[in-house]
Design a protein around this motif. Structure first.
Motif, mmCIF file in Angstrom:
data_model
loop_
_atom_site.group_PDB
_atom_site.id
_atom_site.type_symbol
_atom_site.label_atom_id
_atom_site.label_comp_id
_atom_site.label_asym_id
_atom_site.label_seq_id
_atom_site.Cartn_x
_atom_site.Cartn_y
_atom_site.Cartn_z
ATOM 1 N N ILE A 118 48.532 20.078 101.378
ATOM 2 C CA ILE A 118 49.621 20.463 100.469
ATOM 3 C C ILE A 118 49.156 21.550 99.508
ATOM 4 O O ILE A 118 49.880 22.526 99.254
ATOM 5 C CB ILE A 118 50.128 19.222 99.706
ATOM 6 C CG1 ILE A 118 50.812 18.247 100.676
ATOM 7 C CG2 ILE A 118 51.101 19.630 98.603
ATOM 8 C CD1 ILE A 118 51.235 16.946 100.033
ATOM 9 N N LEU A 119 47.957 21.411 98.974
ATOM 10 C CA LEU A 119 47.446 22.422 98.046
ATOM 11 C C LEU A 119 47.291 23.778 98.729
ATOM 12 O O LEU A 119 47.612 24.821 98.147
ATOM 13 C CB LEU A 119 46.107 21.959 97.466
ATOM 14 C CG LEU A 119 46.167 20.808 96.451
ATOM 15 C CD1 LEU A 119 44.763 20.400 96.031
ATOM 16 C CD2 LEU A 119 46.979 21.214 95.227
ATOM 17 N N GLY B 202 49.370 26.988 97.709
ATOM 18 C CA GLY B 202 48.630 28.191 97.332
ATOM 19 C C GLY B 202 49.063 29.407 98.128
ATOM 20 O O GLY B 202 49.242 30.499 97.577
ATOM 21 N N VAL B 203 49.261 29.218 99.448
ATOM 22 C CA VAL B 203 49.718 30.342 100.282
ATOM 23 C C VAL B 203 51.113 30.786 99.862
ATOM 24 O O VAL B 203 51.399 31.991 99.761
ATOM 25 C CB VAL B 203 49.684 29.931 101.767
ATOM 26 C CG1 VAL B 203 50.346 30.993 102.633
ATOM 27 C CG2 VAL B 203 48.249 29.707 102.224
ATOM 28 N N ALA C 97 53.968 35.769 94.735
ATOM 29 C CA ALA C 97 53.434 36.725 93.762
ATOM 30 C C ALA C 97 53.341 38.123 94.357
ATOM 31 O O ALA C 97 53.647 39.124 93.692
ATOM 32 C CB ALA C 97 52.061 36.254 93.287
ATOM 33 N N LEU C 98 52.946 38.209 95.634
ATOM 34 C CA LEU C 98 52.866 39.516 96.285
ATOM 35 C C LEU C 98 54.245 40.152 96.415
ATOM 36 O O LEU C 98 54.423 41.352 96.138
ATOM 37 C CB LEU C 98 52.218 39.353 97.660
ATOM 38 C CG LEU C 98 52.028 40.627 98.483
ATOM 39 C CD1 LEU C 98 51.121 41.604 97.741
ATOM 40 C CD2 LEU C 98 51.449 40.302 99.852
ATOM 41 N N ALA C 99 55.248 39.341 96.819
ATOM 42 C CA ALA C 99 56.605 39.874 96.942
ATOM 43 C C ALA C 99 57.154 40.296 95.581
ATOM 44 O O ALA C 99 57.800 41.349 95.445
ATOM 45 C CB ALA C 99 57.512 38.822 97.584
ATOM 46 N N GLY C 100 56.899 39.472 94.549
ATOM 47 C CA GLY C 100 57.352 39.840 93.208
ATOM 48 C C GLY C 100 56.700 41.112 92.706
ATOM 49 O O GLY C 100 57.349 41.961 92.085
#
Length: 257
Positions: free
Chosen positions: A169-170, A174-175, A181-184
């Motif tokens: 799950i972590l 995380g992925v 974050a990359l898309a933002g």
């Protein structure tokens, strides 16, 4: 002698009186007295009598032997053999395990009568150190003798199913957060540098092929070619409609020149 032990003319300072089988040896409830003397060629020392020895009270119990530890899921599986064999009608061993997480507080589990012990409830993926100790209980003389601790050994536990699920799950979270974050970040850069991005992705302007040929060879009659390409019938009427009126109505229609 009856014990089958030869302790005459020894070159070492010890003699092993351990019986070769359970049917021989000193009876555990007997008081044993031994005498020792030294000999050098023809010189012989006087006999020295050692203190009385009673197996029930004076025996020294060594640590368990052949200790084998298998790491499990948040657990340690311990297997070993007893320090020596004891007839069931004379006594039995009980075992204690001293264990602690490395640089942690020591704990004790026991007593166990089995030679196979499972230390469960441990933290997964942690290094634990342990020692095993045997206690001898003599039923013939109703005594208990603690043994010596084994050498310290350390092992790392394996992860359990819950820890594996948490790890999956972590990793997934995380992925997902990394991709978000990359898309933002990309969206923010596009908004901030919209003009530059539009300039990069906008196709460069092009000129008509006739003008391009004229620029390559100015001697060509470019204007005549353009006039030829323009048909005089482009502005002609596609459809002509004739409307007829009666004579009386025609007089009322104003004449327009």
């Amino acid at each position: 002698n009856d014990l089958g032990v030869n302790c005459m003319n020894l070159t070492k300072l010890e003699c092993n009186f351990t019986p070769s089988s359970l049917s021989t040896g000193f009876p555990p409830h007997f008081n044993i007295s031994l005498r020792v003397r030294a000999k050098l060629e023809d010189l012989v020392s006087p006999w020295l009598t050692v203190p009385w020895f009673l197996s029930c009270w004076n025996v020294t119990i060594g640590p368990p032997e052949s200790i084998w530890v298998t790491p499990g899921e948040a657990s340690l599986i311990i297997r070993f053999s007893s320090p020596f064999d004891v007839p069931p009608n004379l006594g039995y061993f009980q075992y204690y395990v001293h264990y602690w997480e490395k640089a942690g507080i020591q704990k004790v589990k026991g007593p166990f009568k089995s030679n196979s012990i499972v230390l469960d409830g441990l933290r997964p993926l942690r290094e634990y150190c342990l020692q095993v100790k045997a206690h001898l209980f003599r039923t013939s003389c109703n005594t208990s003798r603690p043994g010596r601790l084994s050498n310290i050994t350390c092992y790392e536990t394996m992860m359990d199913a819950t820890t594996k699920l948490q790890q999956v799950i972590l990793i997934a979270v995380g992925v997902f957060l990394s991709l978000a974050a990359l898309a933002g970040g990309c969206f923010f850069l596009v908004l901030r540098y919209k003009g530059l991005v539009k300039y990069w992705f906008h196709s460069p302007p092009s000129i008509p092929s006739q003008i391009e040929e004229y620029l390559k060879d100015p001697s060509q009659p470019i204007l005549e070619a353009l006039d030829k390409d323009t048909s005089p019938t482009d502005d002609a009427w596609d459809l002509v409609s004739v409307v007829a009126f009666p004579a009386k109505e025609q007089e009322d229609v104003p004449q327009t020149l």
